[in-house]
Design a protein around this motif. Sequence first.
Motif, PDB file in Angstrom:
ATOM      1  N   GLY A  26      -6.779  53.484  12.112  1.00 15.60           N
ATOM      2  CA  GLY A  26      -7.700  54.320  12.480  1.00 15.60           C
ATOM      3  C   GLY A  26      -7.831  55.506  12.546  1.00 15.60           C
ATOM      4  N   SER A  27      -7.584  55.907  10.493  1.00 15.96           N
ATOM      5  CA  SER A  27      -7.418  57.041  10.022  1.00 15.96           C
ATOM      6  C   SER A  27      -6.072  58.145  11.063  1.00 15.96           C
ATOM      7  CB  SER A  27      -8.278  57.888  10.311  1.00 15.96           C
ATOM      8  OG  SER A  27      -9.608  57.168   9.640  1.00 15.96           O
ATOM      9  N   LYS A  28      -4.778  57.503  11.869  1.00 21.30           N
ATOM     10  CA  LYS A  28      -4.655  58.170  12.420  1.00 21.30           C
ATOM     11  C   LYS A  28      -3.026  58.821  11.346  1.00 21.30           C
ATOM     12  CE  LYS A  28      -2.893  55.206  15.649  1.00 21.30           C
ATOM     13  NZ  LYS A  28      -2.090  54.526  16.891  1.00 21.30           N
ATOM     14  N   THR A  29      -2.962  59.603  11.307  1.00 24.24           N
ATOM     15  CA  THR A  29      -1.289  60.884  10.618  1.00 24.24           C
ATOM     16  C   THR A  29      -0.284  60.924  11.306  1.00 24.24           C
ATOM     17  OG1 THR A  29      -1.964  62.416  11.053  1.00 24.24           O
ATOM     18  CG2 THR A  29      -3.101  61.060   9.170  1.00 24.24           C
ATOM     19  N   VAL A  30       0.856  61.236  11.299  1.00 25.88           N
ATOM     20  CA  VAL A  30       1.839  61.799  12.089  1.00 25.88           C
ATOM     21  C   VAL A  30       2.244  63.079  11.259  1.00 25.88           C
ATOM     22  CG1 VAL A  30       4.261  61.360  12.298  1.00 25.88           C
ATOM     23  CG2 VAL A  30       3.052  59.088  11.596  1.00 25.88           C
ATOM     24  N   ASN A  31       2.588  63.281  12.795  1.00 21.86           N
ATOM     25  CA  ASN A  31       2.768  65.118  12.127  1.00 21.86           C
ATOM     26  C   ASN A  31       4.020  65.355  12.305  1.00 21.86           C
ATOM     27  OD1 ASN A  31       2.635  67.968  12.398  1.00 21.86           O
ATOM     28  ND2 ASN A  31       1.213  68.751  13.711  1.00 21.86           N
ATOM     29  N   TRP A  32       4.456  65.915  11.376  1.00 18.56           N
ATOM     30  CA  TRP A  32       6.114  65.943  11.207  1.00 18.56           C
ATOM     31  C   TRP A  32       6.428  66.694  11.783  1.00 18.56           C
ATOM     32  CZ3 TRP A  32       8.438  61.202  11.743  1.00 18.56           C
ATOM     33  CH2 TRP A  32       7.832  59.911  11.332  1.00 18.56           C
ATOM     34  N   ALA A  33       5.831  68.109  11.814  1.00 21.26           N
ATOM     35  CA  ALA A  33       6.522  68.859  11.967  1.00 21.26           C
ATOM     36  C   ALA A  33       6.063  69.267  13.645  1.00 21.26           C
ATOM     37  CB  ALA A  33       5.694  70.349  11.632  1.00 21.26           C
ATOM     38  N   LYS A  45       9.186  52.397   7.837  1.00 21.25           N
ATOM     39  CA  LYS A  45       8.554  51.058   7.483  1.00 21.25           C
ATOM     40  C   LYS A  45       8.996  50.911   5.307  1.00 21.25           C
ATOM     41  CE  LYS A  45       6.412  46.543   6.944  1.00 21.25           C
ATOM     42  NZ  LYS A  45       5.843  45.663   7.727  1.00 21.25           N
ATOM     43  N   ALA A  46       9.260  50.427   5.664  1.00 25.82           N
ATOM     44  CA  ALA A  46       9.168  50.739   3.435  1.00 25.82           C
ATOM     45  C   ALA A  46       8.483  50.048   2.576  1.00 25.82           C
ATOM     46  CB  ALA A  46      10.028  50.737   2.556  1.00 25.82           C
ATOM     47  N   THR A  47       9.599  47.699   3.081  1.00 28.57           N
ATOM     48  CA  THR A  47       8.463  47.039   2.614  1.00 28.57           C
ATOM     49  C   THR A  47       8.635  45.230   3.459  1.00 28.57           C
ATOM     50  OG1 THR A  47      10.581  46.574   1.619  1.00 28.57           O
ATOM     51  CG2 THR A  47       9.927  47.961   0.686  1.00 28.57           C
ATOM     52  N   GLU A  48       8.080  44.258   2.965  1.00 26.64           N
ATOM     53  CA  GLU A  48       8.179  43.280   3.537  1.00 26.64           C
ATOM     54  C   GLU A  48       7.967  42.161   2.643  1.00 26.64           C
ATOM     55  OE1 GLU A  48       4.949  40.632   6.602  1.00 26.64           O
ATOM     56  OE2 GLU A  48       5.969  42.826   6.677  1.00 26.64           O
ATOM     57  N   GLY A  49       8.870  41.648   2.355  1.00 26.41           N
ATOM     58  CA  GLY A  49       9.008  40.019   1.395  1.00 26.41           C
ATOM     59  C   GLY A  49       9.367  40.463   0.431  1.00 26.41           C
ATOM     60  N   THR A  50       9.061  40.429  -0.595  1.00 24.02           N
ATOM     61  CA  THR A  50       9.357  40.574  -2.159  1.00 24.02           C
ATOM     62  C   THR A  50       8.402  41.405  -3.042  1.00 24.02           C
ATOM     63  OG1 THR A  50       8.774  38.900  -3.679  1.00 24.02           O
ATOM     64  CG2 THR A  50      11.264  39.080  -1.719  1.00 24.02           C
ATOM     65  N   ASN A  93       4.933  49.420   2.086  1.00 22.05           N
ATOM     66  CA  ASN A  93       3.965  50.814   3.603  1.00 22.05           C
ATOM     67  C   ASN A  93       3.139  51.203   2.171  1.00 22.05           C
ATOM     68  OD1 ASN A  93       3.198  51.914   4.565  1.00 22.05           O
ATOM     69  ND2 ASN A  93       4.890  52.784   6.100  1.00 22.05           N
ATOM     70  N   PRO A  94       1.816  51.177   2.550  1.00 22.33           N
ATOM     71  CA  PRO A  94       1.306  52.046   1.508  1.00 22.33           C
ATOM     72  C   PRO A  94       1.105  53.639   2.021  1.00 22.33           C
ATOM     73  CG  PRO A  94      -0.641  51.065   2.853  1.00 22.33           C
ATOM     74  CD  PRO A  94       1.270  50.830   2.916  1.00 22.33           C
ATOM     75  N   TYR A  95       2.121  54.626   2.703  1.00 22.27           N
ATOM     76  CA  TYR A  95       2.075  55.451   3.983  1.00 22.27           C
ATOM     77  C   TYR A  95       3.436  55.524   3.236  1.00 22.27           C
ATOM     78  CZ  TYR A  95      -2.721  54.378   5.965  1.00 22.27           C
ATOM     79  OH  TYR A  95      -3.413  54.303   5.570  1.00 22.27           O
ATOM     80  N   PHE A  96       4.524  54.553   3.586  1.00 22.29           N
ATOM     81  CA  PHE A  96       6.047  55.505   3.047  1.00 22.29           C
ATOM     82  C   PHE A  96       6.426  56.105   2.277  1.00 22.29           C
ATOM     83  CE2 PHE A  96      10.086  54.682   0.496  1.00 22.29           C
ATOM     84  CZ  PHE A  96      10.658  54.636   1.860  1.00 22.29           C
ATOM     85  N   VAL A 143       7.917  54.530  12.606  1.00 21.75           N
ATOM     86  CA  VAL A 143       7.060  54.265  12.286  1.00 21.75           C
ATOM     87  C   VAL A 143       6.908  53.590  11.353  1.00 21.75           C
ATOM     88  CG1 VAL A 143       6.298  56.771  12.489  1.00 21.75           C
ATOM     89  CG2 VAL A 143       6.706  56.141  10.687  1.00 21.75           C
ATOM     90  N   SER A 144       5.444  53.255  10.929  1.00 17.84           N
ATOM     91  CA  SER A 144       4.881  51.944  10.286  1.00 17.84           C
ATOM     92  C   SER A 144       3.759  52.144   9.887  1.00 17.84           C
ATOM     93  CB  SER A 144       5.323  50.892  10.034  1.00 17.84           C
ATOM     94  OG  SER A 144       4.330  50.513  11.177  1.00 17.84           O
ATOM     95  N   SER A 145       3.071  50.888   9.262  1.00 17.82           N
ATOM     96  CA  SER A 145       1.681  51.715   9.133  1.00 17.82           C
ATOM     97  C   SER A 145       0.864  51.597  10.495  1.00 17.82           C
ATOM     98  CB  SER A 145       0.759  50.463   7.915  1.00 17.82           C
ATOM     99  OG  SER A 145       0.954  49.219   8.499  1.00 17.82           O
ATOM    100  N   HIS A 146       1.187  51.141  11.093  1.00 19.74           N
ATOM    101  CA  HIS A 146       0.339  51.344  12.506  1.00 19.74           C
ATOM    102  C   HIS A 146       0.261  52.384  13.096  1.00 19.74           C
ATOM    103  CE1 HIS A 146      -0.418  49.864  16.254  1.00 19.74           C
ATOM    104  NE2 HIS A 146       0.429  50.497  17.059  1.00 19.74           N
TER     105      HIS A 146
END
Length: 331
Positions: free
Chosen positions: A81-88, A101-106, A110-113, A74-77
């Motif tokens: 549209g205000s989607k979330t990931v229901n991990w449970a 996804k954690a990072t890109e460049g320097t 990812n704000p949702y990481f 997963v990533s910010s994608h």
Amino acid sequence: MLNVRRTTGGLRAATLIAMALGVLLAGVPASAAPQPDSDTDNGWAGHGAAHGRTGARAAAAAQPTGYPINGIDVSSHDHAGSKTVNWAAQRAGGDEFAFVKATEGTSYVNPYFDQDYHGAKDAGLYTGAYAYGRPDLGDPAGQANHFVNQMQWSTDGRTLPPFLDMEWPYASLNLPACYGLSQAAMRSWISSFLAQVKTRIGTTPMLYTNVNWWNPCTGNSAAFGQYPLDISSCNSAPPSVPGWGANWTFWQYEIDACERGATRDYDVFNGTLADLAALAGGGSVVPLSVVGGQAVVHEGYTSVFTVNAADGHVQETYLARLGGAWVTQDL
């Protein structure tokens, strides 16, 4: 590369393949391309400018037979549209692992990481982080350091080795397919990034790519086979990749770019659940000869293997590097 499998016979024994450190090569000059400053089309595993988006969509591909250990990346994608990931729910549905996804460049994170990384772990999934590679920005060691600083690496036995995502630039960058680098410069950039991650965390990272990018952009390089491979392919079986052949570790078999109606990026692991646990444990070489009580020093812990007299199974007793307590488990 690492393609862990269990052997069966009179007893079940662990066989993990050694992960070696590649040669650290010089980095490449930074370009003038801007750092990403928003989360719009910021790249995620399996996506890029070369993927088609045309044609009728059919049903999403079923999980490939013969590979029962599945998960998602997963990533910010996945929050558009205000989607979330229901991990449970993902865990209840059978997922065993996740990559976030954690990072890109320097500078980009990812704000949702943090939300997804801990959500997946708290739900009981083996979890790993990945960085979207930006060779056009140069500074491979700097990008690797930024990744390590943000990815919350742990030797808790639940953290999978991180991976470097090398694929087509996403469309908004308006970059050439190979980020404007020569094949030699690309190989150097990848080597430097992976070597720096290895130096920082002491565990061999993985590589994610697809052959349509890898072969033209690295010159069909076979020089990275010591790094576990996460291969992306919409085909019915992953293609042979120089340096790995068919010895992949993860296969991203379904993404929306496959145009089969997928709503997430779906992956399978090339091994058993015990193999996945071993990969998350950070083990390196565990040959059959260790059975009988010899100590083996791993990248993250020390193990002693013995045969359980009652049932003939191999037992591993290990001392976690950060734990300090000996734990025994059947393999």
